[in-house]
Design a protein around this motif. Sequence first.
Motif, PDB file in Angstrom:
ATOM      1  N   THR A 161       0.861  -1.064  -0.048  1.00 23.47           N
ATOM      2  CA  THR A 161      -0.111   0.038   0.016  1.00 23.47           C
ATOM      3  C   THR A 161       1.196   1.305  -0.076  1.00 23.47           C
ATOM      4  OG1 THR A 161      -0.066   0.339   2.354  1.00 23.47           O
ATOM      5  CG2 THR A 161      -1.572  -1.142   1.459  1.00 23.47           C
ATOM      6  N   VAL A 162       0.583   2.362  -0.337  1.00 25.52           N
ATOM      7  CA  VAL A 162       0.901   3.559  -0.406  1.00 25.52           C
ATOM      8  C   VAL A 162      -0.098   4.521   0.544  1.00 25.52           C
ATOM      9  CG1 VAL A 162       1.706   5.681  -1.403  1.00 25.52           C
ATOM     10  CG2 VAL A 162       1.949   3.408  -2.346  1.00 25.52           C
ATOM     11  N   THR A 163       0.291   4.661   1.782  1.00 24.10           N
ATOM     12  CA  THR A 163      -0.613   5.166   2.888  1.00 24.10           C
ATOM     13  C   THR A 163      -0.132   6.285   3.676  1.00 24.10           C
ATOM     14  OG1 THR A 163      -1.509   2.855   2.952  1.00 24.10           O
ATOM     15  CG2 THR A 163      -1.886   4.221   4.828  1.00 24.10           C
ATOM     16  N   ALA A 164      -0.838   7.408   4.007  1.00 20.58           N
ATOM     17  CA  ALA A 164      -0.098   8.548   4.565  1.00 20.58           C
ATOM     18  C   ALA A 164      -0.160   8.276   6.066  1.00 20.58           C
ATOM     19  CB  ALA A 164      -1.252   9.871   4.184  1.00 20.58           C
ATOM     20  N   TYR A 165       0.664   8.796   6.848  1.00 20.54           N
ATOM     21  CA  TYR A 165       0.672   8.765   8.373  1.00 20.54           C
ATOM     22  C   TYR A 165      -0.330   9.878   8.412  1.00 20.54           C
ATOM     23  CZ  TYR A 165       4.389   5.464   9.431  1.00 20.54           C
ATOM     24  OH  TYR A 165       5.282   4.597   9.560  1.00 20.54           O
ATOM     25  N   HIS A 166      -1.598   9.249   9.108  1.00 17.68           N
ATOM     26  CA  HIS A 166      -2.905  10.268   9.308  1.00 17.68           C
ATOM     27  C   HIS A 166      -3.663   9.526   9.842  1.00 17.68           C
ATOM     28  CE1 HIS A 166      -6.499  12.802   8.372  1.00 17.68           C
ATOM     29  NE2 HIS A 166      -5.467  13.630   8.025  1.00 17.68           N
ATOM     30  N   PRO A 167      -4.297  10.107  11.086  1.00 21.31           N
ATOM     31  CA  PRO A 167      -5.500   9.507  11.888  1.00 21.31           C
ATOM     32  C   PRO A 167      -6.470   8.815  11.168  1.00 21.31           C
ATOM     33  CG  PRO A 167      -4.716  12.036  12.709  1.00 21.31           C
ATOM     34  CD  PRO A 167      -4.078  11.551  11.421  1.00 21.31           C
ATOM     35  N   ASP A 168      -6.893   9.384   9.828  1.00 27.78           N
ATOM     36  CA  ASP A 168      -7.890   8.566   9.153  1.00 27.78           C
ATOM     37  C   ASP A 168      -7.328   6.895   8.875  1.00 27.78           C
ATOM     38  OD1 ASP A 168      -9.687  10.888   8.908  1.00 27.78           O
ATOM     39  OD2 ASP A 168      -8.970  11.267   6.979  1.00 27.78           O
ATOM     40  N   ASN A 169      -6.174   6.898   9.001  1.00 31.94           N
ATOM     41  CA  ASN A 169      -5.494   5.720   8.741  1.00 31.94           C
ATOM     42  C   ASN A 169      -4.813   4.686   9.905  1.00 31.94           C
ATOM     43  OD1 ASN A 169      -5.867   5.952   6.044  1.00 31.94           O
ATOM     44  ND2 ASN A 169      -3.961   7.050   5.719  1.00 31.94           N
ATOM     45  N   ASP A 204      -1.054  19.742   7.993  1.00 32.95           N
ATOM     46  CA  ASP A 204      -2.238  19.885   8.758  1.00 32.95           C
ATOM     47  C   ASP A 204      -3.445  20.063   7.530  1.00 32.95           C
ATOM     48  OD1 ASP A 204      -1.606  19.373  11.309  1.00 32.95           O
ATOM     49  OD2 ASP A 204      -1.138  21.488  11.618  1.00 32.95           O
ATOM     50  N   ALA A 205      -3.263  20.921   6.452  1.00 35.91           N
ATOM     51  CA  ALA A 205      -4.311  21.275   5.587  1.00 35.91           C
ATOM     52  C   ALA A 205      -4.279  20.245   4.443  1.00 35.91           C
ATOM     53  CB  ALA A 205      -3.753  22.566   4.879  1.00 35.91           C
ATOM     54  N   ALA A 206      -3.447  19.250   4.530  1.00 40.66           N
ATOM     55  CA  ALA A 206      -3.405  18.184   3.562  1.00 40.66           C
ATOM     56  C   ALA A 206      -4.561  16.996   3.635  1.00 40.66           C
ATOM     57  CB  ALA A 206      -1.884  17.420   3.151  1.00 40.66           C
ATOM     58  N   SER A 207      -4.901  16.267   2.506  1.00 43.82           N
ATOM     59  CA  SER A 207      -5.768  15.485   2.501  1.00 43.82           C
ATOM     60  C   SER A 207      -5.037  14.005   2.953  1.00 43.82           C
ATOM     61  CB  SER A 207      -6.830  15.373   1.429  1.00 43.82           C
ATOM     62  OG  SER A 207      -7.400  16.318   1.343  1.00 43.82           O
ATOM     63  N   SER A 208      -5.475  13.189   3.551  1.00 35.93           N
ATOM     64  CA  SER A 208      -5.182  11.735   3.908  1.00 35.93           C
ATOM     65  C   SER A 208      -5.257  10.975   2.555  1.00 35.93           C
ATOM     66  CB  SER A 208      -5.982  10.945   4.872  1.00 35.93           C
ATOM     67  OG  SER A 208      -5.378   9.893   5.057  1.00 35.93           O
ATOM     68  N   PHE A 209      -4.071  10.069   2.599  1.00 33.07           N
ATOM     69  CA  PHE A 209      -4.387   9.220   1.059  1.00 33.07           C
ATOM     70  C   PHE A 209      -3.874   7.848   1.814  1.00 33.07           C
ATOM     71  CE2 PHE A 209      -0.097  11.174   1.233  1.00 33.07           C
ATOM     72  CZ  PHE A 209       0.818  10.049   1.051  1.00 33.07           C
ATOM     73  N   ASP A 210      -4.573   7.026   0.665  1.00 37.28           N
ATOM     74  CA  ASP A 210      -4.245   5.447   0.893  1.00 37.28           C
ATOM     75  C   ASP A 210      -4.630   4.658  -0.330  1.00 37.28           C
ATOM     76  OD1 ASP A 210      -4.048   2.754   1.834  1.00 37.28           O
ATOM     77  OD2 ASP A 210      -5.765   2.602   3.069  1.00 37.28           O
ATOM     78  N   SER A 211      -3.593   4.125  -0.666  1.00 36.41           N
ATOM     79  CA  SER A 211      -4.011   3.357  -2.015  1.00 36.41           C
ATOM     80  C   SER A 211      -4.993   2.229  -2.241  1.00 36.41           C
ATOM     81  CB  SER A 211      -2.748   2.979  -2.835  1.00 36.41           C
ATOM     82  OG  SER A 211      -2.085   1.950  -1.851  1.00 36.41           O
ATOM     83  N   GLY A 212      -4.939   1.667  -0.925  1.00 33.13           N
ATOM     84  CA  GLY A 212      -5.404   0.204  -0.890  1.00 33.13           C
ATOM     85  C   GLY A 212      -4.781  -0.787  -1.225  1.00 33.13           C
ATOM     86  N   MET A 213      -4.699  -1.911  -1.306  1.00 31.99           N
ATOM     87  CA  MET A 213      -3.659  -3.035  -1.531  1.00 31.99           C
ATOM     88  C   MET A 213      -3.526  -3.036  -3.113  1.00 31.99           C
ATOM     89  SD  MET A 213      -1.744  -4.903  -0.025  1.00 31.99           S
ATOM     90  CE  MET A 213      -2.607  -5.165   1.604  1.00 31.99           C
ATOM     91  N   LEU A 214      -2.227  -2.713  -3.394  1.00 35.56           N
ATOM     92  CA  LEU A 214      -1.803  -3.028  -4.742  1.00 35.56           C
ATOM     93  C   LEU A 214      -0.982  -4.255  -5.030  1.00 35.56           C
ATOM     94  CD1 LEU A 214      -0.431   0.847  -4.765  1.00 35.56           C
ATOM     95  CD2 LEU A 214      -2.575  -0.242  -5.757  1.00 35.56           C
ATOM     96  N   ASN A 215      -1.140  -4.917  -6.122  1.00 38.73           N
ATOM     97  CA  ASN A 215      -0.204  -5.858  -6.470  1.00 38.73           C
ATOM     98  C   ASN A 215       0.533  -5.616  -7.434  1.00 38.73           C
ATOM     99  OD1 ASN A 215      -1.692  -8.142  -4.875  1.00 38.73           O
ATOM    100  ND2 ASN A 215      -3.461  -7.300  -5.955  1.00 38.73           N
ATOM    101  N   LYS A 216       1.619  -6.703  -7.829  1.00 41.17           N
ATOM    102  CA  LYS A 216       2.501  -6.623  -8.909  1.00 41.17           C
ATOM    103  C   LYS A 216       1.892  -6.216 -10.026  1.00 41.17           C
ATOM    104  CE  LYS A 216       5.708  -9.338 -11.381  1.00 41.17           C
ATOM    105  NZ  LYS A 216       6.643 -10.576 -11.507  1.00 41.17           N
ATOM    106  N   GLY A 217       2.239  -5.093 -10.822  1.00 43.04           N
ATOM    107  CA  GLY A 217       1.752  -4.596 -12.066  1.00 43.04           C
ATOM    108  C   GLY A 217       0.889  -3.539 -11.861  1.00 43.04           C
ATOM    109  N   ASP A 218       0.421  -3.056 -10.727  1.00 40.48           N
ATOM    110  CA  ASP A 218      -0.637  -2.075 -10.396  1.00 40.48           C
ATOM    111  C   ASP A 218       0.395  -0.805 -10.450  1.00 40.48           C
ATOM    112  OD1 ASP A 218      -2.766  -3.857 -10.302  1.00 40.48           O
ATOM    113  OD2 ASP A 218      -2.650  -3.884  -8.040  1.00 40.48           O
ATOM    114  N   VAL A 219      -0.595   0.215 -10.805  1.00 35.72           N
ATOM    115  CA  VAL A 219       0.113   1.518 -10.721  1.00 35.72           C
ATOM    116  C   VAL A 219      -0.917   2.409 -10.108  1.00 35.72           C
ATOM    117  CG1 VAL A 219       0.545   3.525 -12.154  1.00 35.72           C
ATOM    118  CG2 VAL A 219       1.094   1.388 -12.822  1.00 35.72           C
ATOM    119  N   TRP A 220      -0.326   3.320  -9.314  1.00 33.45           N
ATOM    120  CA  TRP A 220      -1.268   4.217  -8.370  1.00 33.45           C
ATOM    121  C   TRP A 220      -0.926   5.750  -8.499  1.00 33.45           C
ATOM    122  CZ3 TRP A 220      -0.939   6.989  -3.382  1.00 33.45           C
ATOM    123  CH2 TRP A 220      -2.380   7.262  -2.966  1.00 33.45           C
ATOM    124  N   LEU A 221      -1.488   6.600  -8.678  1.00 32.53           N
ATOM    125  CA  LEU A 221      -1.036   7.746  -8.910  1.00 32.53           C
ATOM    126  C   LEU A 221      -1.685   8.745  -7.880  1.00 32.53           C
ATOM    127  CD1 LEU A 221      -2.417   8.482 -12.447  1.00 32.53           C
ATOM    128  CD2 LEU A 221       0.077   7.747 -11.635  1.00 32.53           C
TER     129      LEU A 221
END
Length: 159
Positions: A66-74, A82-99
């Motif tokens: 995963t690509v997951t922000a250090y954030h209380p949402d996670n 503080d002003a940034a939005s949390s992010f989490d790619s969810g589970m990614l597998n070989k060959g996956d791309v996340w922007l």
Amino acid sequence: MKTLIFIVIPLILYSGETLHALQITPSDTLVVEVTGTGTDAKFVPALIQVNAGDVIRFEVLEGMHTVTAYHPDNRRPLRIPDAASSFDSGMLNKGDVWLLKIDEKGVYDYFCMPHERLGHVGRILVGTKEASAEYDNSLIPKEAARIFSMYWKKKQQKK
């Protein structure tokens, strides 16, 4: 004839969707490779400097990550601006791309959920060259804290 129509229409819709996805990817997208399956899991590069508004393309070369922000949402301490939005790619597998597009300036720490305790973490510097941040390392796994300390030391040596 009805069978042919049912096959052609989905192909046209699918082709249009693929073309649209390609058009939204800027040509100056920065790439971070996600590799490893255990203790060798890492983001390459793990420390990246970008400008606000840049897009980062995470490409999974092996394993599950995963690509997951250090954030209380996670369920982690806040280690992004503080002003940034949390992010989490969810589970990614070989060959996956996340922007990921980041618009707020500051230091962003992120991790891979399955490998965080092994030090699979990364840092994004947005609109800044300062690699250190006022984050409490006692709230994250020891190996992750050690890696973040190394980023700061490497950046200091380059000055």
